[in-house]
Design an enzyme around this catalytic site. Structure first.
Site, PDB file in Angstrom:
ATOM      1  N   ASP A   1      -7.960  20.254 -21.022  1.00  0.00           N
ATOM      2  CA  ASP A   1      -9.042  19.275 -20.995  1.00  0.00           C
ATOM      3  C   ASP A   1      -8.969  18.516 -19.677  1.00  0.00           C
ATOM      4  OD1 ASP A   1     -10.854  17.226 -21.377  1.00  0.00           O
ATOM      5  OD2 ASP A   1     -10.112  16.678 -23.368  1.00  0.00           O
TER       6      ASP A   1
ATOM      7  N   ASN B   1     -16.185  25.128 -11.757  1.00  0.00           N
ATOM      8  CA  ASN B   1     -17.494  25.166 -12.388  1.00  0.00           C
ATOM      9  C   ASN B   1     -17.650  24.169 -13.530  1.00  0.00           C
ATOM     10  OD1 ASN B   1     -20.073  26.434 -13.430  1.00  0.00           O
ATOM     11  ND2 ASN B   1     -18.686  27.013 -15.085  1.00  0.00           N
TER      12      ASN B   1
ATOM     13  N   TYR C   1     -23.390  11.412 -13.578  1.00  0.00           N
ATOM     14  CA  TYR C   1     -23.122  12.804 -13.215  1.00  0.00           C
ATOM     15  C   TYR C   1     -23.466  13.043 -11.749  1.00  0.00           C
ATOM     16  CZ  TYR C   1     -23.925  17.932 -13.484  1.00  0.00           C
ATOM     17  OH  TYR C   1     -23.931  19.306 -13.293  1.00  0.00           O
TER      18      TYR C   1
ATOM     19  N   LYS D   1     -20.990  14.300  -8.800  1.00  0.00           N
ATOM     20  CA  LYS D   1     -21.253  15.525  -8.050  1.00  0.00           C
ATOM     21  C   LYS D   1     -21.389  15.247  -6.548  1.00  0.00           C
ATOM     22  CE  LYS D   1     -21.237  18.649 -11.325  1.00  0.00           C
ATOM     23  NZ  LYS D   1     -20.208  19.707 -11.352  1.00  0.00           N
TER      24      LYS D   1
ATOM     25  N   ILE E   1     -30.868  25.530 -14.721  1.00  0.00           N
ATOM     26  CA  ILE E   1     -30.528  26.921 -14.998  1.00  0.00           C
ATOM     27  C   ILE E   1     -30.859  27.184 -16.459  1.00  0.00           C
ATOM     28  CG2 ILE E   1     -28.747  28.711 -14.918  1.00  0.00           C
ATOM     29  CD1 ILE E   1     -27.066  26.794 -13.205  1.00  0.00           C
TER      30      ILE E   1
END
Length: 266
Positions: free
Chosen positions: A68, A95, A159, A163, A192
């Site tokens: 984790d 990823n 997020y 990133k 995606i």
């Protein structure tokens, strides 16, 4: 013209990664499984990493580790096990990632902490020792999966911040460890079509049709198209490429198509 990408795979050597070990995090996810399959098909010995054993292991995996990214002790244990069992990787694909706080209004202190810890701190904590081992050996290729959210704002603020940090970290690796034979690059996908979209589709079955007006190619990308970009950057075909942030987004970040259509009337 077909809207299904990934045709380049037909002209790339099936032995491109022969004799090389590739570590892929988030290996069980929609994009991760596409990356795993593509690298394995081109000869790599793929080491898959994910947070649980709930998903059946891919037949393309030569080795598997469960940990984790939010648990530093489990990350450190996994790093030691990877180096001991699988050796220093030739390729590292970072990823794994996760987000649910889609707007500023959805943010709380706990959500901010969780998304930054998982998508930035956890990723760096896992990648850093492996990258340094690559540098000590004198060779390695690292690819980070970031997001178009790190380039322009499309929601998911915590997020996106994480990133953007990954983009900066990748450039630091590229600059500081290039003379040690390590390349580091970033792929920034747009939307995606994977299972990650299922919760949005459940709310609005027409959402994919609505997305088309935002993308110059008239569609979102598929996982194989992103995996192809990852494979290219990881390969010797990109031997002179490092520190690059590459959108794979059907043109989303190239400009604002709704402005052209709605305001200029093209």
């Amino acid at each position: 013209m077909s809207d299904v990408g990934g045709g380049a795979s037909a002209v790339v050597s099936k032995a491109e990664f022969e004799g090389r070990t590739a570590v892929v995090t988030g290996a069980d996810g929609g994009l991760g499984s596409a990356i795993v399959a593509l690298l394995a098909e081109r000869g790599a010995r793929v080491v898959g990493c994910d947070q649980s054993n709930e998903t059946p292991a891919s037949p393309h995996l030569a080795s598997r580790h469960v940990f984790d990214l939010l648990d530093r002790a489990s990350v450190e244990t996994a790093i030691a096990e990877i180096l001991d069992r699988d050796g220093v990787p030739d390729i590292l694909i970072n990823n794994a990632g996760w987000t649910r706080a889609e707007t500023l209004g959805a943010l709380t202190a706990d959500r901010i902490e969780r998304e930054l810890d998982l998508n930035l701190t956890g990723v760096m904590t896992f990648a850093d020792p492996l990258i340094k081992a690559m540098a000590k050996r004198g060779a390695g290729s690292v690819v980070f999966i970031s997001s178009v959210n790190a380039i322009s704002h499309f929601g998911n603020p915590a997020y996106a911040a994480a990133k953007a940090g990954i983009n900066a970290y990748a450039k630091a690796v590229a600059v500081e460890l290039g003379r040690s034979g390590v390349r580091a690059n970033v792929v920034c996908p747009g939307s995606i079509r994977t299972a990650a979209w299922d919760h949005r589709l459940a709310k609005d079955p027409e959402i994919l049709a609505k997305l088309k007006r935002l993308y110059p190619l008239g569609r979102i990308v598929n996982a194989l198209e992103v995996a192809e970009a990852v494979a290219f950057l990881a390969s010797d075909r990109a031997s002179g490429v490092t520190g690059v942030v590459m959108p794979v987004d059907a043109g989303l970040t190239a400009g604002c198509l709704p402005f052209i259509d709605g305001i200029l009337g093209a």
